[in-house]
Design a protein around this motif. Structure first.
Motif, PDB file in Angstrom:
ATOM      1  N   SER A   1      -1.353   3.347   4.522  1.00  0.00           N
ATOM      2  CA  SER A   1      -1.041   1.910   4.999  1.00  0.00           C
ATOM      3  C   SER A   1      -1.205   1.486   6.276  1.00  0.00           C
ATOM      4  O   SER A   1      -1.707   0.220   6.566  1.00  0.00           O
TER       5      SER A   1
ATOM      6  N   THR B   1       2.035   6.268  -7.440  1.00  0.00           N
ATOM      7  CA  THR B   1       1.141   7.099  -8.178  1.00  0.00           C
ATOM      8  C   THR B   1       1.384   8.445  -8.693  1.00  0.00           C
ATOM      9  O   THR B   1       0.951   9.165  -9.622  1.00  0.00           O
ATOM     10  N   GLU B   2       2.357   8.939  -7.770  1.00  0.00           N
ATOM     11  CA  GLU B   2       2.877  10.381  -8.047  1.00  0.00           C
ATOM     12  C   GLU B   2       4.075  10.425  -9.248  1.00  0.00           C
ATOM     13  O   GLU B   2       3.934  10.975  -9.987  1.00  0.00           O
TER      14      GLU B   2
ATOM     15  N   LEU C   1       2.449  13.654   0.413  1.00  0.00           N
ATOM     16  CA  LEU C   1       2.175  12.432  -0.235  1.00  0.00           C
ATOM     17  C   LEU C   1       2.936  11.414   0.669  1.00  0.00           C
ATOM     18  O   LEU C   1       1.987  10.026   0.909  1.00  0.00           O
TER      19      LEU C   1
ATOM     20  N   ILE D   1       0.980   3.977  -3.440  1.00  0.00           N
ATOM     21  CA  ILE D   1       0.665   5.300  -3.218  1.00  0.00           C
ATOM     22  C   ILE D   1       1.786   6.280  -3.512  1.00  0.00           C
ATOM     23  O   ILE D   1       1.553   7.176  -4.301  1.00  0.00           O
ATOM     24  N   ILE D   2       2.946   5.904  -3.217  1.00  0.00           N
ATOM     25  CA  ILE D   2       4.185   6.620  -3.686  1.00  0.00           C
ATOM     26  C   ILE D   2       4.184   6.564  -5.353  1.00  0.00           C
ATOM     27  O   ILE D   2       4.578   7.745  -5.955  1.00  0.00           O
TER      28      ILE D   2
ATOM     29  N   ILE E   1       0.830  -1.275  -0.053  1.00  0.00           N
ATOM     30  CA  ILE E   1       0.097  -0.096  -0.080  1.00  0.00           C
ATOM     31  C   ILE E   1       0.793   1.247  -0.120  1.00  0.00           C
ATOM     32  O   ILE E   1       0.845   2.216  -0.830  1.00  0.00           O
ATOM     33  N   PHE E   2       1.899   1.260   0.891  1.00  0.00           N
ATOM     34  CA  PHE E   2       2.643   2.449   0.874  1.00  0.00           C
ATOM     35  C   PHE E   2       3.355   2.714  -0.629  1.00  0.00           C
ATOM     36  O   PHE E   2       3.330   3.908  -0.860  1.00  0.00           O
ATOM     37  N   TRP E   3       3.820   1.718  -1.067  1.00  0.00           N
ATOM     38  CA  TRP E   3       4.843   2.203  -2.394  1.00  0.00           C
ATOM     39  C   TRP E   3       3.644   2.315  -3.447  1.00  0.00           C
ATOM     40  O   TRP E   3       4.065   3.065  -4.612  1.00  0.00           O
TER      41      TRP E   3
ATOM     42  N   SER F   1       0.897   8.236   2.298  1.00  0.00           N
ATOM     43  CA  SER F   1       0.929   6.852   1.947  1.00  0.00           C
ATOM     44  C   SER F   1       1.303   6.030   3.444  1.00  0.00           C
ATOM     45  O   SER F   1       0.964   4.963   3.517  1.00  0.00           O
TER      46      SER F   1
END
Length: 114
Positions: free
Chosen positions: A95, A17-18, A87, A14-15, A10-12, A91
Motif C-alpha cells: 500500500s 485475501t488471506e 502478510l 491484501i489482508i 490496498i492495505f485491507w 500489505s
C-alpha cells in the motif's frame, strides 16, 4: 485524503485475501488514523519537496519526468525488502508503494484552469 483512501483500500484488500472475518470491520475504520498519518508524513517528506524546490519556469510535469523514475526504483527496492516478512508487512509496504506512486501522478499533473 485521496492517498489515505487508496492506501486503506490496498492495505485491507491484501489482508482480506488471506481471511475475512466480520470482527475486522471496526479495525478498518480505526486504521484510517494511522494510515493517514503515515501517508501525510511520507508524502510530505519524500515527494512534496521536489515540487516545493522547483524553479519558477519549471513545470510539474518536468519535475515528474525527471525525478519519478529514480523515486520509483528506490521506493520499489525498499518496499520489496520490507515486504519479505509476513502478510501484514506485505500489505503495509504494497500500500505504501502504490500510494506513493499514485501520489507522484497526482502531484505531477499540470493544474488547469477552467
Amino acid at each position: 485524503m485521496k492517498s489515505t483512501l487508496l492506501a486503506t483500500i490496498i492495505f485491507w484488500l491484501i489482508i482480506f485475501t488471506e481471511n475475512f472475518e466480520s470482527d475486522m470491520i471496526p479495525f478498518i475504520l480505526l486504521s484510517i488514523i494511522p494510515i493517514s498519518i503515515c501517508c501525510a508524513i511520507t508524502i510530505t517528506t519524500t515527494i512534496v519537496p521536489f515540487f516545493w524546490l522547483q524553479n519558477e519556469g519549471t513545470s510539474n510535469s518536468k519535475i515528474f519526468k525527471t525525478y519519478f523514475p529514480f523515486y520509483a526504483i528506490v521506493s520499489f527496492g525498499l518496499c520489496f525488502y520490507g515486504a519479505l516478512e509476513s502478510l501484514f508487512t506485505i500489505s503495509f509496504f504494497a500500500s505504501a508503494f502504490f500510494t506513493t506512486m499514485q501520489s507522484w501522478v497526482w502531484f505531477g499533473r499540470e493544474k488547469t484552469t477552467n
